[in-house]
Design a protein around this motif. Structure first.
Motif, PDB file in Angstrom:
ATOM      1  N   ARG A   3       0.881  -1.182   0.000  1.00  0.00           N
ATOM      2  CA  ARG A   3       0.000   0.000   0.000  1.00  0.00           C
ATOM      3  C   ARG A   3       0.916   1.230   0.000  1.00  0.00           C
ATOM      4  NH1 ARG A   3      -5.469  -1.044   1.175  1.00  0.00           N
ATOM      5  NH2 ARG A   3      -5.872  -3.071   2.152  1.00  0.00           N
ATOM      6  N   PRO A   4       1.545   1.533  -1.136  1.00  0.00           N
ATOM      7  CA  PRO A   4       2.604   2.547  -1.178  1.00  0.00           C
ATOM      8  C   PRO A   4       2.124   3.985  -1.337  1.00  0.00           C
ATOM      9  CG  PRO A   4       2.370   1.567  -3.341  1.00  0.00           C
ATOM     10  CD  PRO A   4       1.391   0.855  -2.448  1.00  0.00           C
ATOM     11  N   VAL A   5       0.804   4.194  -1.513  1.00  0.00           N
ATOM     12  CA  VAL A   5       0.315   5.539  -1.788  1.00  0.00           C
ATOM     13  C   VAL A   5      -0.295   6.169  -0.528  1.00  0.00           C
ATOM     14  CG1 VAL A   5      -0.900   6.936  -3.501  1.00  0.00           C
ATOM     15  CG2 VAL A   5      -0.248   4.614  -4.075  1.00  0.00           C
ATOM     16  N   ILE A   6      -0.068   5.568   0.614  1.00  0.00           N
ATOM     17  CA  ILE A   6      -0.625   6.085   1.870  1.00  0.00           C
ATOM     18  C   ILE A   6      -0.110   7.502   2.133  1.00  0.00           C
ATOM     19  CG2 ILE A   6       1.228   4.985   3.215  1.00  0.00           C
ATOM     20  CD1 ILE A   6      -0.809   4.721   5.496  1.00  0.00           C
ATOM     21  N   SER A   7      -0.973   8.337   2.666  1.00  0.00           N
ATOM     22  CA  SER A   7      -0.591   9.729   2.913  1.00  0.00           C
ATOM     23  C   SER A   7       0.002   9.910   4.309  1.00  0.00           C
ATOM     24  CB  SER A   7      -1.817  10.647   2.776  1.00  0.00           C
ATOM     25  OG  SER A   7      -2.691  10.473   3.882  1.00  0.00           O
ATOM     26  N   LYS A   8       0.794  10.949   4.438  1.00  0.00           N
ATOM     27  CA  LYS A   8       1.339  11.340   5.739  1.00  0.00           C
ATOM     28  C   LYS A   8       0.204  11.626   6.722  1.00  0.00           C
ATOM     29  CE  LYS A   8       3.957  15.163   7.834  1.00  0.00           C
ATOM     30  NZ  LYS A   8       2.771  15.697   8.569  1.00  0.00           N
ATOM     31  N   ASN A   9      -0.865  12.231   6.233  1.00  0.00           N
ATOM     32  CA  ASN A   9      -1.988  12.581   7.096  1.00  0.00           C
ATOM     33  C   ASN A   9      -2.626  11.341   7.717  1.00  0.00           C
ATOM     34  OD1 ASN A   9      -4.123  14.531   8.081  1.00  0.00           O
ATOM     35  ND2 ASN A   9      -5.384  13.159   6.858  1.00  0.00           N
ATOM     36  N   LEU A  10      -2.833  10.283   6.920  1.00  0.00           N
ATOM     37  CA  LEU A  10      -3.447   9.075   7.464  1.00  0.00           C
ATOM     38  C   LEU A  10      -2.511   8.396   8.459  1.00  0.00           C
ATOM     39  CD1 LEU A  10      -5.802   7.132   7.555  1.00  0.00           C
ATOM     40  CD2 LEU A  10      -4.853   5.952   5.546  1.00  0.00           C
ATOM     41  N   ILE A  11      -1.229   8.383   8.161  1.00  0.00           N
ATOM     42  CA  ILE A  11      -0.259   7.800   9.089  1.00  0.00           C
ATOM     43  C   ILE A  11      -0.301   8.523  10.427  1.00  0.00           C
ATOM     44  CG2 ILE A  11       2.207   7.486   9.548  1.00  0.00           C
ATOM     45  CD1 ILE A  11       2.549   7.059   6.489  1.00  0.00           C
ATOM     46  N   ASP A  12      -0.230   9.849  10.391  1.00  0.00           N
ATOM     47  CA  ASP A  12      -0.196  10.626  11.631  1.00  0.00           C
ATOM     48  C   ASP A  12      -1.526  10.569  12.371  1.00  0.00           C
ATOM     49  OD1 ASP A  12       2.405  11.309  11.087  1.00  0.00           O
ATOM     50  OD2 ASP A  12       1.948  13.301  10.313  1.00  0.00           O
ATOM     51  N   THR A  13      -2.636  10.588  11.624  1.00  0.00           N
ATOM     52  CA  THR A  13      -3.960  10.530  12.258  1.00  0.00           C
ATOM     53  C   THR A  13      -4.158   9.232  13.014  1.00  0.00           C
ATOM     54  OG1 THR A  13      -4.960  11.985  10.596  1.00  0.00           O
ATOM     55  CG2 THR A  13      -6.440  10.527  11.811  1.00  0.00           C
ATOM     56  N   THR A  14      -3.777   8.107  12.403  1.00  0.00           N
ATOM     57  CA  THR A  14      -3.954   6.814  13.072  1.00  0.00           C
ATOM     58  C   THR A  14      -3.015   6.669  14.260  1.00  0.00           C
ATOM     59  OG1 THR A  14      -2.530   5.838  11.346  1.00  0.00           O
ATOM     60  CG2 THR A  14      -4.912   5.576  11.099  1.00  0.00           C
ATOM     61  N   PHE A  15      -1.806   7.176  14.162  1.00  0.00           N
ATOM     62  CA  PHE A  15      -0.886   7.161  15.313  1.00  0.00           C
ATOM     63  C   PHE A  15      -1.506   7.911  16.487  1.00  0.00           C
ATOM     64  CE2 PHE A  15       3.287   6.265  12.948  1.00  0.00           C
ATOM     65  CZ  PHE A  15       3.551   5.112  13.666  1.00  0.00           C
ATOM     66  N   THR A  69     -10.501  -6.926  22.899  1.00  0.00           N
ATOM     67  CA  THR A  69     -10.371  -5.474  22.790  1.00  0.00           C
ATOM     68  C   THR A  69     -11.318  -4.919  21.735  1.00  0.00           C
ATOM     69  OG1 THR A  69      -8.040  -5.520  23.462  1.00  0.00           O
ATOM     70  CG2 THR A  69      -8.785  -3.584  22.246  1.00  0.00           C
ATOM     71  N   LYS A  70     -12.016  -3.836  22.072  1.00  0.00           N
ATOM     72  CA  LYS A  70     -12.904  -3.166  21.131  1.00  0.00           C
ATOM     73  C   LYS A  70     -12.063  -2.479  20.051  1.00  0.00           C
ATOM     74  CE  LYS A  70     -16.069   0.808  20.864  1.00  0.00           C
ATOM     75  NZ  LYS A  70     -15.115   1.701  20.153  1.00  0.00           N
ATOM     76  N   ILE A  71     -12.483  -2.623  18.803  1.00  0.00           N
ATOM     77  CA  ILE A  71     -11.743  -2.066  17.667  1.00  0.00           C
ATOM     78  C   ILE A  71     -12.332  -0.719  17.276  1.00  0.00           C
ATOM     79  CG2 ILE A  71     -11.189  -2.394  15.224  1.00  0.00           C
ATOM     80  CD1 ILE A  71      -9.587  -4.136  17.215  1.00  0.00           C
ATOM     81  N   ASN A  72     -11.449   0.260  17.073  1.00  0.00           N
ATOM     82  CA  ASN A  72     -11.846   1.608  16.665  1.00  0.00           C
ATOM     83  C   ASN A  72     -11.496   1.835  15.196  1.00  0.00           C
ATOM     84  OD1 ASN A  72     -12.442   2.308  19.454  1.00  0.00           O
ATOM     85  ND2 ASN A  72     -10.226   2.458  19.745  1.00  0.00           N
ATOM     86  N   LEU A  73     -12.495   2.171  14.393  1.00  0.00           N
ATOM     87  CA  LEU A  73     -12.252   2.453  12.986  1.00  0.00           C
ATOM     88  C   LEU A  73     -12.000   3.942  12.775  1.00  0.00           C
ATOM     89  CD1 LEU A  73     -14.923   0.252  11.159  1.00  0.00           C
ATOM     90  CD2 LEU A  73     -12.575  -0.339  11.828  1.00  0.00           C
ATOM     91  N   VAL A  74     -11.034   4.229  11.906  1.00  0.00           N
ATOM     92  CA  VAL A  74     -10.702   5.598  11.502  1.00  0.00           C
ATOM     93  C   VAL A  74     -10.871   5.660   9.988  1.00  0.00           C
ATOM     94  CG1 VAL A  74      -8.849   7.297  11.344  1.00  0.00           C
ATOM     95  CG2 VAL A  74      -9.113   5.943  13.424  1.00  0.00           C
ATOM     96  N   GLU A  75     -11.401   6.762   9.487  1.00  0.00           N
ATOM     97  CA  GLU A  75     -11.647   6.860   8.048  1.00  0.00           C
ATOM     98  C   GLU A  75     -10.352   6.730   7.257  1.00  0.00           C
ATOM     99  OE1 GLU A  75     -13.886   9.729   4.749  1.00  0.00           O
ATOM    100  OE2 GLU A  75     -13.823  10.309   6.871  1.00  0.00           O
ATOM    101  N   GLY A  76     -10.315   5.763   6.357  1.00  0.00           N
ATOM    102  CA  GLY A  76      -9.145   5.548   5.517  1.00  0.00           C
ATOM    103  C   GLY A  76      -9.179   6.429   4.281  1.00  0.00           C
ATOM    104  N   GLU A  77      -8.472   5.999   3.237  1.00  0.00           N
ATOM    105  CA  GLU A  77      -8.363   6.798   2.019  1.00  0.00           C
ATOM    106  C   GLU A  77      -8.601   5.926   0.794  1.00  0.00           C
ATOM    107  OE1 GLU A  77      -4.952   9.982   3.543  1.00  0.00           O
ATOM    108  OE2 GLU A  77      -4.348   8.157   2.494  1.00  0.00           O
ATOM    109  N   ARG A  78      -9.341   6.460  -0.178  1.00  0.00           N
ATOM    110  CA  ARG A  78      -9.612   5.716  -1.415  1.00  0.00           C
ATOM    111  C   ARG A  78      -8.327   5.422  -2.177  1.00  0.00           C
ATOM    112  NH1 ARG A  78     -14.621   3.491  -1.124  1.00  0.00           N
ATOM    113  NH2 ARG A  78     -15.907   4.916   0.107  1.00  0.00           N
TER     114      ARG A  78
END
Length: 224
Positions: A107-119, A192-201
């Motif tokens: 998944r090489p097109v992941i954005s910096k924003n999604l990486i930082d948001t999920t962290f 553990t309850k799983i939390n979903l975060v909006e991903g990217e198309r």
């Protein structure tokens, strides 16, 4: 808090119709895996990057790094028989409490924003799983027939999947099961309850030959 990125790169090239494992295929004149490592290196959290590879691929990866002058700091971890074991091998090298992001190498097109948001979400809430809503209609197999289901009830799960290390380590002490389709399923099985975060198309997983063309388009568009 310390941050880690485990990039799982154990896939083969079967569905790509090529002998070269898909993480090593060229994308914009650079191996796919290098694009993924670069994406995490740009994160504001500056995670330590662990690349999980089959033992037989270590020397090939080293040659590629020399050939492409790729010098982003990372540690190579030996993979296991299944994805579960590969992730566990990487987790076992981490001794301090931390936030650990696990991501597919392809998944090489992941954005910096999604990486930082999920962290950041996982730091606050224990875990964060990138997912998107399906846009196509969905049908469920029911014996020999199929039936329509409400797509609003479903999510398409992506990576990164990010966890507090304490939660993740306890979950990966479980014995392997074929029901473990991703890291979230392992952690969920441990209660553990799983939390979903909006991903990217555009956070596509390269699986078929056409996916390389799509990923190239996204990379070029993002570079504009």
């Amino acid at each position: 808090m310390k941050y880690y990125a485990i990039i799982v790169a154990g896939g083969s090239g079967n569905r790509m119709q090529t002998e070269t494992p898909k993480q090593f295929l060229l994308l914009n004149n650079l191996p796919v895996l290098m694009h993924t490592v670069k994406a995490f290196a740009l994160s504001e959290l500056q995670p330590k990057i662990l690349v999980v590879l089959n033992q037989q691929q270590h020397s090939y990866w080293n040659r590629l790094c020399l050939e492409f002058n790729f010098n982003i700091p990372h540690e190579v971890i030996t993979g296991g028989a299944e994805r579960f074991h590969s992730v566990k091998n990487a987790i076992d090298t981490i001794s301090e409490e931390s936030i650990i992001s696990i991501h597919d190498a392809v998944r090489p097109v992941i954005s910096k924003n999604l990486i930082d948001t999920t962290f950041r979400y996982a730091l606050k809430n224990g875990n964060a799983i990138a997912a998107i809503k399906p846009i196509d209609s969905i049908r469920k197999k029911n014996g020999e027939e199929t039936e329509a289901v409400n797509r609003e009830d479903f999510f398409l799960v992506q990576t990164p999947q990010v966890f507090n290390s304490v939660i993740l380590k306890k979950a990966y002490d479980l014995p392997f099961s074929n029901n473990f389709t991703d890291d979230a399923s392992v952690v969920e099985t441990n209660g553990t309850k799983i939390n979903l975060v909006e991903g990217e198309r555009n956070n596509i997983k390269i699986t078929y030959p056409i996916d390389l063309d799509i990923a190239e388009w996204f990379l070029n568009k993002n570079a504009l």
